[in-house]
Design an enzyme around this catalytic site. Structure first.
Site, PDB file in Angstrom:
ATOM      1  N   SER A 182     -66.520 -80.673 -66.391  1.00  0.00           N
ATOM      2  CA  SER A 182     -65.023 -80.547 -66.885  1.00  0.00           C
ATOM      3  C   SER A 182     -64.989 -82.178 -67.211  1.00  0.00           C
ATOM      4  CB  SER A 182     -64.138 -79.853 -66.328  1.00  0.00           C
ATOM      5  OG  SER A 182     -63.550 -79.188 -67.356  1.00  0.00           O
ATOM      6  N   ASP A 192     -68.773 -70.608 -71.751  1.00  0.00           N
ATOM      7  CA  ASP A 192     -67.771 -71.655 -70.934  1.00  0.00           C
ATOM      8  C   ASP A 192     -67.280 -71.752 -72.450  1.00  0.00           C
ATOM      9  OD1 ASP A 192     -65.968 -73.716 -70.666  1.00  0.00           O
ATOM     10  OD2 ASP A 192     -67.746 -74.732 -70.051  1.00  0.00           O
ATOM     11  N   HIS A 214     -68.289 -72.189 -67.329  1.00  0.00           N
ATOM     12  CA  HIS A 214     -67.695 -73.627 -66.784  1.00  0.00           C
ATOM     13  C   HIS A 214     -68.618 -73.999 -64.988  1.00  0.00           C
ATOM     14  CE1 HIS A 214     -64.908 -76.339 -68.159  1.00  0.00           C
ATOM     15  NE2 HIS A 214     -64.501 -76.626 -67.093  1.00  0.00           N
TER      16      HIS A 214
END
Ligand SMILES: *[C@@H]1O[C@H](CO)[C@@H](O)[C@H](O)[C@H]1NC(C)=O
Ligand SMILES: *[C@@H]1O[C@H](CO)[C@@H](O)[C@H](O)[C@H]1NC(C)=O
Ligand SMILES: *[C@@H]1O[C@H](CO)[C@@H](O)[C@H](O)[C@H]1NC(C)=O
Ligand SMILES: *[C@@H]1O[C@H](CO)[C@@H](O)[C@H](O)[C@H]1NC(C)=O
Ligand SMILES: *[C@@H]1O[C@H](CO)[C@@H](O)[C@H](O)[C@H]1NC(C)=O
Ligand SMILES: CC(=O)N[C@H]1CO[C@H](CO)[C@@H](O)[C@@H]1O
Length: 489
Positions: free
Chosen positions: A170, A432, A457
């Site tokens: 991320s 995601d 994710h």
């Protein structure tokens, strides 16, 4: 306990067990995302590193203590050094004994470090979170922290000739890529998972991917969500319905809509149920102390398709109540003013100090990433870009012009999608929503993407388990082989 006081705690604990967290700046999402039920026992001991406050001003000699963790179980005298990069929440020590990176470490004989990001968790460079102090919060300062940590540790522990590999998922995934980009002499290779490397003020694509991901479960699901959301928007125009709405969504106090931001905040909170579940669908996050991982896209779309619950609006309310039950939230506080009060509290003990105030600051001064309803190709309504942008002024006195300029500068500095570097792998998951700002096809043989059909994710970073889809296991192997090959070069 009323939702609001719960939420205050939730802000704080939300990030405790998260590493892979971009998107939790999203408020509705933040309210429901916390799934913490117990503190994980990790053997990893907290350690402290003396860090500079301002890496870009030689006259400023101020220092502070940055938290880090070590696992040397697998360390081989000739092995590489792995550095897990912390992100927009407290660094979770659970990653020191779980996670795919440790299986790589075992095979490659790596020494493992994890460094907490400045301004998050226990790493406090300033006395409080006042806007003035937050000027030391940026990805550039964070990268310079990593560089300084790498340099000093290597010298102190005789690790200078080892190959250092950075990991992150991320926002920290972007940092892993940028660390290699900006400090190629210090980091040999990077695994940048689900990394949104392209900054963008408006990010309507996020909800477009949410729509596609819901549709992949049940083609009718986005349409049912849209019907519900449109009905709610209509009802909000008529104050005589507010008693009913307050009851249907189990609000802590009767709904009051005094301005557009009140309705935007309410609608965004409800959409957040779906955003959260899609972003982490079926990820193996239980080791992080996360609860509610059994709430999947399938479960939400199942509720939306259940005619016995009433019309789509009633089913949408049932989804909200299911989420509240799951996270033991007694009632929902949708007051924008309370949110504003919490986000502007500058105390380290404040309700948004778990990361909300800091991360939204970073979005206002570096990245944007506002998950607006501005695209027609998504099912939600009522929280347009302006609503998000105005918060930058309300929380930090950052104007729309300053925001636009800052985001442009971020891409100028790092290159956005056009990143030029080598030995960085970019894994991405097809469901995601963040993949829309990531590297999704190979840039060059030295900058490969790894595509994982059907995962959410950061899926590849979580510990492997038997029910993982085969393509996820293959992706983990693929990433390992790339790292192994690079380290042999
Ligand atoms: C290091 O990781 C291994 C493998 O997960 C684990 O058994 C060990 O407890 C960890 N050590 C520390 C100090 O966290
Ligand atoms: C509120 O709900 C009740 C039944 O649940 C319904 O009879 C009533 O018409 C609703 N009121 C408004 C103003 O929509
Ligand atoms: C999820 O798991 C919890 C705890 O195990 C359980 O109480 C709940 O009913 C489950 N929810 C769904 C939708 O399966
Ligand atoms: C900020 O939050 C702390 C902790 O919840 C609280 O004690 C303090 O009164 C709040 N400050 C303001 C200005 O609201
Ligand atoms: C907000 O920023 C402007 C300049 O961008 C400045 O003139 C003004 O004094 C600031 N206001 C506050 C309350 O800090
Ligand atoms: C969803 C998505 O963007 N997936 C991409 C991930 O990267 C591969 C390249 O390896 C692309 O083919 C996928 O389209």
């Amino acid at each position: 306990m009323a939702f609001h006081s719960t939420w205050i705690v939730l802000w704080t604990i939300l990030f405790v067990f998260s590493l892979c967290t971009v998107g939790k700046g999203h408020k509705g999402f933040v309210k429901f995302a916390p799934r913490l039920h117990s503190t994980q026992n990790s053997e990893a001991e907290e350690k402290w590193f003396i860090q500079k406050l301002d890496h870009f001003n030689g006259q400023d000699t101020r220092e502070w203590k940055q938290r880090y963790f070590v696992n040397d179980t697998f360390a081989h005298p000739d092995g590489p050094v792995f550095l897990m990069i912390g992100g927009e929440g407290p660094a979770n020590p659970a990653w020191m004994d779980h996670g795919t990176w440790l299986t790589y470490a075992e095979k490659l004989g790596a020494l493992c470090f994890m460094l907490e990001h400045r301004f998050y968790g226990k790493s406090h460079p300033t006395v409080d979170l006042s806007t003035d102090g937050l000027r030391f919060l940026s990805s550039r300062q964070a990268l310079a922290d990593l560089a300084h940590f790498r340099t000093v540790m290597a010298k102190a522990q005789g690790l200078s000739s080892r190959k250092w590999v950075a990991f992150g998922g991320s926002y920290p995934g972007s940092l892993a890529a940028w660390f290699r980009l900006k400090y190629p002499h210090l980091v040999y290779a990077s695994a940048a998972t689900s990394a949104p490397v392209h900054a963008q003020v408006n990010f309507p694509e996020y909800l477009e991917v949410v729509r596609r991901s819901l549709a992949s479960e049940n083609s009718n699901c986005p349409l049912l969500v849209k019907k519900a959301s449109d009905t709610l928007v209509e009802l909000l125009k008529d104050p005589t319905t507010y008693d009913n709405i307050s009851k249907d969504f189990n609000l802590c106090s009767k709904l009051q809509i005094q301005s557009e931001r009140d309705s935007a905040y309410f609608l965004e909170t409800l959409a957040g149920n779906f955003m959260d579940v899609v972003q982490y669908n079926q990820d193996n996050r239980a080791f992080e102390g996360v609860i509610g991982t059994n709430i999947t896209i399938e479960v939400l779309c199942g509720v939306m398709a259940d005619a016995s619950l009433g019309d789509p609006y009633a089913r949408y309310a049932a989804v909200a109540r299911l989420m509240m039950e799951t996270f033991s939230i007694k009632c929902l506080d949708v007051s924008f003013n309370n949110y504003l009060r919490d986000m502007t509290n500058t105390s380290w003990d404040g309700p948004a100090a778990g990361g909300g105030r800091q991360w939204v600051y970073q979005t206002c001064t570096e990245f944007g990433f506002y998950q607006s309803t501005d695209s027609p190709n998504q099912p939600f309504a009522g929280f347009p870009l302006e609503y998000h942008v105005k918060q930058c002024a309300d929380f930090y006195n950052v104007s729309a012009e300053q925001l636009a300029e800052a985001v442009a500068q971020t891409n100028e500095y790092y290159g956005g999608y056009d990143i030029r570097s080598s030995r960085i792998v970019f894994p991405n998951g097809s469901i995601d929503p963040w993949h829309a700002l990531g590297i999704t096809s190979d840039i060059s043989p030295e900058l490969p993407a790894v595509f994982i059909e059907g995962t959410a994710h950061c899926a590849n970073m979580y510990p492997a388990r038997s029910q993982d889809p085969p393509q996820l296991a293959l992706a983990r192997d693929h990433i390992f082989l790339l790292l192994q090959q690079w380290l042999q070069e």
